[in-house]
Design a protein around this motif. Sequence first.
Motif, PDB file in Angstrom:
ATOM      1  N   LEU A 103       0.825  -1.206   0.000  1.00 51.12           N
ATOM      2  CA  LEU A 103       0.000   0.000   0.000  1.00 51.12           C
ATOM      3  C   LEU A 103       0.865   1.263   0.000  1.00 51.12           C
ATOM      4  N   LEU A 104       1.958   1.246   0.757  1.00 52.38           N
ATOM      5  CA  LEU A 104       2.851   2.406   0.796  1.00 52.38           C
ATOM      6  C   LEU A 104       3.546   2.611  -0.547  1.00 52.38           C
ATOM      7  N   VAL A 105       3.939   1.543  -1.203  1.00 50.95           N
ATOM      8  CA  VAL A 105       4.565   1.647  -2.515  1.00 50.95           C
ATOM      9  C   VAL A 105       3.575   2.230  -3.522  1.00 50.95           C
ATOM     10  N   ALA A 106       2.331   1.743  -3.478  1.00 48.73           N
ATOM     11  CA  ALA A 106       1.302   2.260  -4.385  1.00 48.73           C
ATOM     12  C   ALA A 106       1.026   3.737  -4.112  1.00 48.73           C
ATOM     13  N   GLU A 107       0.966   4.104  -2.837  1.00 41.29           N
ATOM     14  CA  GLU A 107       0.728   5.510  -2.483  1.00 41.29           C
ATOM     15  C   GLU A 107       1.894   6.384  -2.949  1.00 41.29           C
ATOM     16  N   SER A 108       3.098   5.868  -2.840  1.00 39.78           N
ATOM     17  CA  SER A 108       4.281   6.603  -3.290  1.00 39.78           C
ATOM     18  C   SER A 108       4.225   6.843  -4.799  1.00 39.78           C
ATOM     19  N   ASP A 109       3.787   5.836  -5.547  1.00 38.25           N
ATOM     20  CA  ASP A 109       3.645   5.990  -6.998  1.00 38.25           C
ATOM     21  C   ASP A 109       2.618   7.074  -7.336  1.00 38.25           C
ATOM     22  N   VAL A 110       1.512   7.067  -6.630  1.00 45.44           N
ATOM     23  CA  VAL A 110       0.474   8.074  -6.863  1.00 45.44           C
ATOM     24  C   VAL A 110       1.013   9.469  -6.540  1.00 45.44           C
ATOM     25  N   ASN A 111       1.725   9.599  -5.424  1.00 45.34           N
ATOM     26  CA  ASN A 111       2.299  10.889  -5.038  1.00 45.34           C
ATOM     27  C   ASN A 111       3.318  11.376  -6.059  1.00 45.34           C
ATOM     28  N   ARG A 112       4.114  10.473  -6.589  1.00 43.98           N
ATOM     29  CA  ARG A 112       5.107  10.827  -7.600  1.00 43.98           C
ATOM     30  C   ARG A 112       4.426  11.356  -8.854  1.00 43.98           C
ATOM     31  N   LEU A 113       3.354  10.711  -9.287  1.00 42.43           N
ATOM     32  CA  LEU A 113       2.632  11.177 -10.471  1.00 42.43           C
ATOM     33  C   LEU A 113       1.979  12.537 -10.228  1.00 42.43           C
ATOM     34  N   GLU A 114       1.433  12.741  -9.032  1.00 46.85           N
ATOM     35  CA  GLU A 114       0.838  14.038  -8.707  1.00 46.85           C
ATOM     36  C   GLU A 114       1.893  15.134  -8.690  1.00 46.85           C
ATOM     37  N   LEU A 170       4.690  15.196 -10.431  1.00 47.52           N
ATOM     38  CA  LEU A 170       5.046  15.482 -11.829  1.00 47.52           C
ATOM     39  C   LEU A 170       3.998  16.377 -12.486  1.00 47.52           C
ATOM     40  N   GLN A 171       2.742  16.100 -12.238  1.00 46.87           N
ATOM     41  CA  GLN A 171       1.675  16.907 -12.819  1.00 46.87           C
ATOM     42  C   GLN A 171       1.725  18.341 -12.279  1.00 46.87           C
ATOM     43  N   GLU A 172       1.937  18.493 -10.987  1.00 46.40           N
ATOM     44  CA  GLU A 172       2.032  19.831 -10.401  1.00 46.40           C
ATOM     45  C   GLU A 172       3.247  20.576 -10.937  1.00 46.40           C
ATOM     46  N   TRP A 173       4.360  19.881 -11.154  1.00 39.79           N
ATOM     47  CA  TRP A 173       5.567  20.499 -11.690  1.00 39.79           C
ATOM     48  C   TRP A 173       5.311  21.001 -13.111  1.00 39.79           C
ATOM     49  N   GLN A 174       4.625  20.217 -13.917  1.00 36.16           N
ATOM     50  CA  GLN A 174       4.303  20.637 -15.277  1.00 36.16           C
ATOM     51  C   GLN A 174       3.405  21.872 -15.259  1.00 36.16           C
ATOM     52  N   THR A 175       2.429  21.896 -14.363  1.00 36.84           N
ATOM     53  CA  THR A 175       1.549  23.053 -14.239  1.00 36.84           C
ATOM     54  C   THR A 175       2.346  24.290 -13.830  1.00 36.84           C
ATOM     55  N   LEU A 176       3.272  24.120 -12.905  1.00 38.32           N
ATOM     56  CA  LEU A 176       4.097  25.234 -12.444  1.00 38.32           C
ATOM     57  C   LEU A 176       4.968  25.774 -13.575  1.00 38.32           C
TER      58      LEU A 176
END
Length: 105
Positions: free
Chosen positions: A17-28, A30-36
């Motif tokens: 579950l922690l690995v999956a949550e980490s993957d989701v956080n990493r994708l979020e 990246l998306q926030e960085w692109q928006t910035l």
Amino acid sequence: MSRKKPPLNAVELQKQLLVAESDVNRLELLQEWQTLTESARHFAGRAKSITALASAAAILAGIFTAFRRPKAKPGEVSSSRFQTLWKGVRFALSVWSAIRARPRL
């Protein structure tokens, strides 16, 4: 020969579950960085257009100053319109070069 996977214990399940949550956080992230970065590019484009407007305004101010001069008082020698215009152009160019000399982001 099919082997069944043993049931996951609580620690292994929590790890997955922690690995999956980490993957989701990493994708979020990246998306926030692109928006910035897109926002920064948009802001830089607007700053360039404001700089262009400021330099045009400085040139217009110089021209306006050149043609709006006080009357010479009796006994004074007034400068020619060309000299006044030249002073205005020099002023506008100095303002323009000062604006252009600012470091870019």
